[in-house]
Design an enzyme around this catalytic site. Structure first.
Site, PDB file in Angstrom:
ATOM      1  N   HIS A 161      27.190  19.662 -15.256  1.00 54.55           N
ATOM      2  CA  HIS A 161      26.697  18.060 -15.044  1.00 54.55           C
ATOM      3  C   HIS A 161      26.539  17.553 -16.438  1.00 54.55           C
ATOM      4  O   HIS A 161      25.813  18.027 -17.262  1.00 54.55           O
ATOM      5  CB  HIS A 161      25.443  17.857 -14.367  1.00 54.55           C
ATOM      6  CG  HIS A 161      25.691  18.396 -12.635  1.00 54.55           C
ATOM      7  ND1 HIS A 161      24.832  17.959 -11.681  1.00 54.55           N
ATOM      8  CD2 HIS A 161      26.682  18.990 -12.156  1.00 54.55           C
ATOM      9  CE1 HIS A 161      25.133  18.412 -10.208  1.00 54.55           C
ATOM     10  NE2 HIS A 161      26.216  18.953 -10.704  1.00 54.55           N
ATOM     11  N   TYR A 197      24.089   6.546  -8.782  1.00 54.51           N
ATOM     12  CA  TYR A 197      23.892   7.764  -8.418  1.00 54.51           C
ATOM     13  C   TYR A 197      24.279   8.834  -9.627  1.00 54.51           C
ATOM     14  O   TYR A 197      24.960   8.701 -10.307  1.00 54.51           O
ATOM     15  CB  TYR A 197      25.012   8.340  -7.211  1.00 54.51           C
ATOM     16  CG  TYR A 197      25.002   9.694  -6.933  1.00 54.51           C
ATOM     17  CD1 TYR A 197      23.699  10.580  -6.405  1.00 54.51           C
ATOM     18  CD2 TYR A 197      25.895  10.550  -7.737  1.00 54.51           C
ATOM     19  CE1 TYR A 197      23.730  11.914  -6.368  1.00 54.51           C
ATOM     20  CE2 TYR A 197      25.943  11.935  -7.581  1.00 54.51           C
ATOM     21  CZ  TYR A 197      24.753  12.564  -6.912  1.00 54.51           C
ATOM     22  OH  TYR A 197      24.612  13.773  -6.865  1.00 54.51           O
ATOM     23  N   ASP A 250      31.483  11.993  -9.044  1.00 52.07           N
ATOM     24  CA  ASP A 250      30.982  11.779  -7.428  1.00 52.07           C
ATOM     25  C   ASP A 250      30.789  10.688  -7.062  1.00 52.07           C
ATOM     26  O   ASP A 250      29.784  10.050  -7.794  1.00 52.07           O
ATOM     27  CB  ASP A 250      29.604  12.771  -7.655  1.00 52.07           C
ATOM     28  CG  ASP A 250      29.109  12.897  -5.985  1.00 52.07           C
ATOM     29  OD1 ASP A 250      29.962  12.234  -5.098  1.00 52.07           O
ATOM     30  OD2 ASP A 250      28.206  13.883  -5.751  1.00 52.07           O
ATOM     31  N   HIS A 252      29.826   9.602  -4.276  1.00 49.72           N
ATOM     32  CA  HIS A 252      28.795   9.597  -3.500  1.00 49.72           C
ATOM     33  C   HIS A 252      28.709   8.676  -2.277  1.00 49.72           C
ATOM     34  O   HIS A 252      27.500   8.218  -2.043  1.00 49.72           O
ATOM     35  CB  HIS A 252      27.503   9.521  -4.207  1.00 49.72           C
ATOM     36  CG  HIS A 252      26.165  10.622  -3.909  1.00 49.72           C
ATOM     37  ND1 HIS A 252      25.150  10.224  -3.174  1.00 49.72           N
ATOM     38  CD2 HIS A 252      26.340  11.934  -4.107  1.00 49.72           C
ATOM     39  CE1 HIS A 252      24.466  11.485  -3.085  1.00 49.72           C
ATOM     40  NE2 HIS A 252      25.233  12.571  -3.449  1.00 49.72           N
ATOM     41  N   GLU A 276      34.820  12.979  -5.747  1.00 47.69           N
ATOM     42  CA  GLU A 276      33.847  13.640  -4.730  1.00 47.69           C
ATOM     43  C   GLU A 276      33.500  12.540  -3.865  1.00 47.69           C
ATOM     44  O   GLU A 276      33.044  11.413  -4.259  1.00 47.69           O
ATOM     45  CB  GLU A 276      32.983  14.401  -5.360  1.00 47.69           C
ATOM     46  CG  GLU A 276      31.995  14.968  -4.244  1.00 47.69           C
ATOM     47  CD  GLU A 276      30.811  15.791  -4.921  1.00 47.69           C
ATOM     48  OE1 GLU A 276      30.786  16.048  -6.096  1.00 47.69           O
ATOM     49  OE2 GLU A 276      29.852  15.931  -4.320  1.00 47.69           O
ATOM     50  N   GLU A 302      29.811  17.491   1.532  1.00 44.89           N
ATOM     51  CA  GLU A 302      28.464  17.886   1.317  1.00 44.89           C
ATOM     52  C   GLU A 302      27.654  17.572   2.637  1.00 44.89           C
ATOM     53  O   GLU A 302      26.656  18.341   2.726  1.00 44.89           O
ATOM     54  CB  GLU A 302      27.829  17.878  -0.067  1.00 44.89           C
ATOM     55  CG  GLU A 302      27.341  16.248  -0.289  1.00 44.89           C
ATOM     56  CD  GLU A 302      26.800  16.011  -1.672  1.00 44.89           C
ATOM     57  OE1 GLU A 302      27.673  16.217  -2.765  1.00 44.89           O
ATOM     58  OE2 GLU A 302      25.725  15.630  -1.918  1.00 44.89           O
ATOM     59  N   ARG A 323      33.518  20.584   0.522  1.00 50.67           N
ATOM     60  CA  ARG A 323      32.405  20.781  -0.358  1.00 50.67           C
ATOM     61  C   ARG A 323      31.026  21.057   0.515  1.00 50.67           C
ATOM     62  O   ARG A 323      29.976  20.413   0.005  1.00 50.67           O
ATOM     63  CB  ARG A 323      32.226  18.977  -1.017  1.00 50.67           C
ATOM     64  CG  ARG A 323      32.898  18.910  -2.412  1.00 50.67           C
ATOM     65  CD  ARG A 323      32.536  19.281  -3.556  1.00 50.67           C
ATOM     66  NE  ARG A 323      31.099  18.671  -3.880  1.00 50.67           N
ATOM     67  CZ  ARG A 323      30.182  19.484  -4.730  1.00 50.67           C
ATOM     68  NH1 ARG A 323      30.478  20.614  -5.236  1.00 50.67           N
ATOM     69  NH2 ARG A 323      29.160  18.932  -4.728  1.00 50.67           N
ATOM     70  N   GLU A 379      29.981  24.393  -8.148  1.00 51.07           N
ATOM     71  CA  GLU A 379      29.005  23.417  -8.937  1.00 51.07           C
ATOM     72  C   GLU A 379      28.057  24.313  -9.295  1.00 51.07           C
ATOM     73  O   GLU A 379      27.312  25.260  -8.724  1.00 51.07           O
ATOM     74  CB  GLU A 379      28.306  22.331  -7.839  1.00 51.07           C
ATOM     75  CG  GLU A 379      27.582  21.586  -8.490  1.00 51.07           C
ATOM     76  CD  GLU A 379      26.830  20.332  -7.424  1.00 51.07           C
ATOM     77  OE1 GLU A 379      27.134  20.719  -6.253  1.00 51.07           O
ATOM     78  OE2 GLU A 379      26.291  19.352  -7.744  1.00 51.07           O
TER      79      GLU A 379
HETATM   80 MG    MG Z   1      27.915  15.240  -4.484  1.00 50.50          MG
END
Ligand code: MG
Length: 444
Positions: A161, A197, A250, A252, A276, A302, A323, A379
């Site tokens: 990240h 985010y 991402d 999000h 993502e 996710e 994910r 990740e």
């Molecule tokens: Mg995510």
């Protein structure tokens, strides 16, 4: 059971001087002599917070003294609900059952609540399911990846990240990861003046002044400045770094669907490794529209807890990476089937793996990653020393790769005394603090 006996049986040792028995006779002999039924004798939910995240892990004890397994049941936002589900429902359901019947226990527990596929029950089931796989690996003297078919790669490539308030700091972070050997970096850049985010940023006073009267104080997120900023970020990063490093981002699920499509189309020339969660699970049908308009690689899922949310995305080849947060979907037993399903459609895995997956959950990710042909990327989360003390054997990271320690089972343990020294500070985290200028709640 004694592991040496088990290995003897597996290797065929001790077949004797007379004619060797056939495979069926050997299997029958193994069942008669080598694999006495092993019972679940206790199930314990362990709650601990060694770092910022509320973790739930499960320990399953067996009728063989000293033999137990561990599994991940972490739902950071609602950990006490998961623990209550385990204590009140799954523990009485599981105690006394045969440890080897993992599939039957999963399927029967899945329907025992009648209503199914909820995140609390899935996480609770994941804790027991993971522990049973761990126990099976320990009984066989094999790391779990071998029970999943064996390694297809030596180690697991990770993405790191990078997040910053200003562009130069973001570029520095990407370069730092590249210098450490990483080829994949997720990039999140603050939107000037706004919350967002993936990076801590305060709302600027001049933005707050734009709010109408009567709005409760909150961080402010607005889709349009975010989209503009994200496109500029990719443009600048590619201009400065070139195209050899893989960049991930991402979204999000924070923006309206048409703006997510605009964003993915606009960054396509910068070739992100994936974008993502462009849509919320509730908006999944929008992937059909997105796929027709851009070749931008898409990762999703996710928040998925129910197979009906994602099967059509895979079968219609509308996403490139799945994910799923494995414990939230029902654990290893479900995830191994998700991976197999995705392989047939050339959709790759990218299991959710930040700090709100316990180190036990990361070990589950690791074993699946090592054994799944259609692995895509993992990740990473770098666990602090205190967390590693609670979870001895946690997966190790070196030079952009995650490595298994090759011990039997998941290869990880939970030190209950160390865990007890790190109790929860609050009942659990809450999400969803950002609101739009007019006060409308924004998805976390
Ligand atoms: Mg995510």
């Amino acid at each position: 059971m004694d592991r040496r006996n088990m290995l003897k049986v597996f290797s065929g040792a001790g077949a004797g001087l007379v004619a060797a028995p056939g495979p069926l006779a050997q299997a029958q002999e193994t069942a008669r002599r080598g694999m006495p039924p092993l019972k679940i004798t206790d199930v314990k939910a362990i709650l601990t917070q060694p770092d910022s995240d509320h973790l739930v892990v499960v320990k399953v004890m067996t009728s063989e003294p000293g033999l137990y397994g561990v599994g991940c049941a972490t739902h950071r936002e609602r950990p006490l609900a998961v623990a209550a589900y385990i204590d009140n429902y799954l523990k009485p359901f599981a105690v006394g059952r045969n440890c080897d019947e993992i599939e039957d226990l999963w399927q029967s527990a899945y329907v025992a609540s009648y209503f199914r596929s909820g995140v609390t029950g899935n996480n609770a089931l994941s804790g027991i399911d993971g522990a049973l796989w761990d126990i099976l690996g320990k009984r066989c003297g094999q790391p779990l990846y071998n029970l999943l078919g064996g390694k297809v790669r030596a180690a697991v490539p990770l993405y790191a990240h990078a997040s910053a308030r200003e562009f130069p700091a973001l570029e520095d972070q990407v370069r730092k990861w590249m210098a450490e050997g990483y080829r994949h970096v997720r990039v999140q850049l603050a939107v000037p003046g706004y919350a967002g985010y993936g990076v801590r940023a305060d709302t600027a006073p001049e933005i707050r002044k734009m709010r109408p009267e009567g709005v409760a104080p909150s961080p402010v997120f607005e889709p349009t400045p975010y989209v503009n900023n994200a496109i500029k970020m990719f443009e600048q990063l590619r201009a400065r770094l070139g195209f050899d490093v893989e960049l991930l981002h991402d979204i999000h699920e924070r923006i309206p669907p048409n703006q997510a499509i605009q964003l993915c189309k606009a960054v396509e020339p910068y070739r992100p490794f994936f974008m993502e969660d462009p849509f919320a699970p509730e908006d999944a049908a929008w992937f059909r529209t997105l796929r027709q308009q851009t070749a931008c690689a898409i990762a999703m899922g996710e928040l998925f807890v129910n197979r009906n949310e994602w099967v059509f995305l895979v079968a219609e080849r509308l996403i490139d990476f799945i994910r799923i947060h494995i414990s939230a979907a029902g654990g290893l037993n479900m995830a191994r089937k998700v991976a197999a399903c995705c392989e047939f459609f050339n959709v790759r895995t990218a299991w959710h793996g930040p700090g709100n997956v316990s180190p036990v959950g990361h070990a589950v990710n690791l074993h699946l990653d090592l054994a799944a042909y259609n692995f895509g990327i993992q990740e990473q989360n770098v666990f602090p020393e205190r967390t590693r003390e609670v979870f001895p054997g946690a997966p190790e990271i070196r030079g952009g790769y995650m490595y298994a320690n090759d011990k039997p089972g998941l290869g990880i343990d939970v030190d209950e005394k160390a865990a007890a020294k790190c109790p929860y500070q609050t009942p659990g985290g809450s999400r969803g603090n950002d609101r739009r200028l007019d006060g409308t709640i924004v998805r976390p």
